[in-house]
Design a protein around this motif. Structure first.
Motif, PDB file in Angstrom:
ATOM      1  N   ASP A  26      60.081   1.716 -45.861  1.00 13.40           N
ATOM      2  CA  ASP A  26      60.872   1.767 -44.626  1.00 13.40           C
ATOM      3  C   ASP A  26      62.282   1.269 -44.966  1.00 13.40           C
ATOM      4  OD1 ASP A  26      61.712   1.932 -41.987  1.00 13.40           O
ATOM      5  OD2 ASP A  26      60.469   0.275 -41.267  1.00 13.40           O
ATOM      6  N   ARG A  29      65.536  -0.152 -42.525  1.00  8.51           N
ATOM      7  CA  ARG A  29      65.478  -1.388 -41.740  1.00  8.51           C
ATOM      8  C   ARG A  29      65.297  -2.614 -42.629  1.00  8.51           C
ATOM      9  NH1 ARG A  29      64.363  -1.083 -36.190  1.00  8.51           N
ATOM     10  NH2 ARG A  29      63.736   0.951 -35.474  1.00  8.51           N
ATOM     11  N   HIS A  31      63.493  -6.057 -43.174  1.00  9.26           N
ATOM     12  CA  HIS A  31      62.172  -6.553 -42.802  1.00  9.26           C
ATOM     13  C   HIS A  31      62.161  -8.071 -42.859  1.00  9.26           C
ATOM     14  CE1 HIS A  31      61.084  -2.402 -43.225  1.00  9.26           C
ATOM     15  NE2 HIS A  31      59.874  -2.676 -42.803  1.00  9.26           N
ATOM     16  N   PRO A  44      59.397  -4.939 -39.588  1.00  7.57           N
ATOM     17  CA  PRO A  44      60.725  -4.317 -39.508  1.00  7.57           C
ATOM     18  C   PRO A  44      61.546  -4.927 -38.381  1.00  7.57           C
ATOM     19  CG  PRO A  44      59.040  -2.823 -38.676  1.00  7.57           C
ATOM     20  CD  PRO A  44      58.328  -4.032 -39.207  1.00  7.57           C
ATOM     21  N   LYS A  45      62.837  -5.110 -38.656  1.00  6.72           N
ATOM     22  CA  LYS A  45      63.754  -5.678 -37.666  1.00  6.72           C
ATOM     23  C   LYS A  45      64.944  -4.736 -37.503  1.00  6.72           C
ATOM     24  CE  LYS A  45      61.399  -9.265 -36.565  1.00  6.72           C
ATOM     25  NZ  LYS A  45      60.818  -9.369 -35.264  1.00  6.72           N
ATOM     26  N   ASP A  46      66.143  -5.244 -37.646  1.00  5.11           N
ATOM     27  CA  ASP A  46      67.346  -4.447 -37.427  1.00  5.11           C
ATOM     28  C   ASP A  46      67.595  -3.444 -38.547  1.00  5.11           C
ATOM     29  OD1 ASP A  46      67.997  -5.724 -35.033  1.00  5.11           O
ATOM     30  OD2 ASP A  46      69.037  -7.344 -36.094  1.00  5.11           O
ATOM     31  N   TRP A  47      68.433  -2.466 -38.246  1.00  8.19           N
ATOM     32  CA  TRP A  47      68.856  -1.490 -39.250  1.00  8.19           C
ATOM     33  C   TRP A  47      69.773  -2.189 -40.254  1.00  8.19           C
ATOM     34  CZ3 TRP A  47      66.094   2.666 -38.525  1.00  8.19           C
ATOM     35  CH2 TRP A  47      65.729   3.047 -37.236  1.00  8.19           C
ATOM     36  N   TRP A  48      69.685  -1.791 -41.515  1.00  8.39           N
ATOM     37  CA  TRP A  48      70.697  -2.219 -42.470  1.00  8.39           C
ATOM     38  C   TRP A  48      72.007  -1.566 -42.035  1.00  8.39           C
ATOM     39  CZ3 TRP A  48      69.428  -6.044 -45.497  1.00  8.39           C
ATOM     40  CH2 TRP A  48      68.130  -6.159 -46.001  1.00  8.39           C
ATOM     41  N   ARG A  85      71.808  -3.976 -48.249  1.00 11.02           N
ATOM     42  CA  ARG A  85      70.373  -4.032 -48.522  1.00 11.02           C
ATOM     43  C   ARG A  85      70.110  -5.021 -49.662  1.00 11.02           C
ATOM     44  NH1 ARG A  85      69.805   2.513 -48.353  1.00 11.02           N
ATOM     45  NH2 ARG A  85      70.441   2.688 -46.191  1.00 11.02           N
ATOM     46  N   PRO A 128      68.914   6.592 -39.621  1.00  9.16           N
ATOM     47  CA  PRO A 128      68.074   6.418 -38.429  1.00  9.16           C
ATOM     48  C   PRO A 128      68.263   7.581 -37.459  1.00  9.16           C
ATOM     49  CG  PRO A 128      69.313   4.410 -38.902  1.00  9.16           C
ATOM     50  CD  PRO A 128      69.858   5.488 -39.792  1.00  9.16           C
ATOM     51  N   HIS A 132      67.597   6.113 -31.461  1.00 11.84           N
ATOM     52  CA  HIS A 132      67.527   4.648 -31.505  1.00 11.84           C
ATOM     53  C   HIS A 132      68.842   4.009 -31.069  1.00 11.84           C
ATOM     54  CE1 HIS A 132      63.539   4.235 -33.209  1.00 11.84           C
ATOM     55  NE2 HIS A 132      63.809   5.327 -33.893  1.00 11.84           N
TER      56      HIS A 132
END
Length: 164
Positions: A26, A29, A31, A44-48, A85, A128, A132
């Motif tokens: 994944d 996002r 993590h 998973p949390k916010d988008w990079w 990332r 993404p 979203h």
């Protein structure tokens, strides 16, 4: 890789660990890694930031405090190859905890050069989904299903009906 006995010896003194990581399955996002005692979750949390398209980035930056966070990350953490990332993990433990024993275990989790090259090729065009972001994204953040918003008890009750 580490054998079961070496793994247990290295990790038994760890009481807690936390932070975030970049997961191949994944990759868009961040993590969150949360471990205490015998419980470990990676969610998973916010988008990079670096995974976002320009319009998605602009939308994310409209949230309070987001622009300052983005600018801080760009200045302090950005890598031209992978953007923001990365892995940032903290381990807290007793006197028997050893970074020299834990680091190789974590290193074994990283992609090797061939796997990373394959990932880069696969991920080059990934971004993404636009659903979203915007109103749909806001509804998702509030725990709502955009497709059913306003059509049931959780979505604000019944939709209005015409009255004769």
């Amino acid at each position: 890789g580490a054998g079961a006995a070496a793994l247990a010896a290295a990790l038994t003194p760890v009481l807690r660990s936390k932070g975030f990581c970049w997961v191949d399955g994944d990759p868009l996002r961040m993590h969150e890694w949360a471990h205490a005692g015998r419980t470990l979750t990676v969610q998973p949390k916010d988008w990079w930031w670096s995974a976002l398209k320009d319009d998605q980035l602009h939308f994310q930056l409209s949230y309070p405090g987001a622009k300052q966070e983005y600018e801080r990350i760009r200045a302090e953490k950005w890598d031209e190859g992978v953007g923001d990332r990365r892995q940032e993990l903290v381990f807290i433990g007793g006197p028997g905890m050893s970074e020299d024993k834990i680091a190789p275990i974590l290193d074994d989790c990283l992609l090797d050069d061939a796997e990373f090259a394959a990932y880069q090729e696969r991920a080059a065009a990934m971004a993404p989904a636009d659903t979203h972001f915007g109103v749909e994204g806001l509804l998702r953040r509030l725990g709502e299903d955009p497709a059913n918003f306003g059509r049931g008890p959780r979505g604000g009750g019944q939709a209005p009906r015409d009255v004769d």
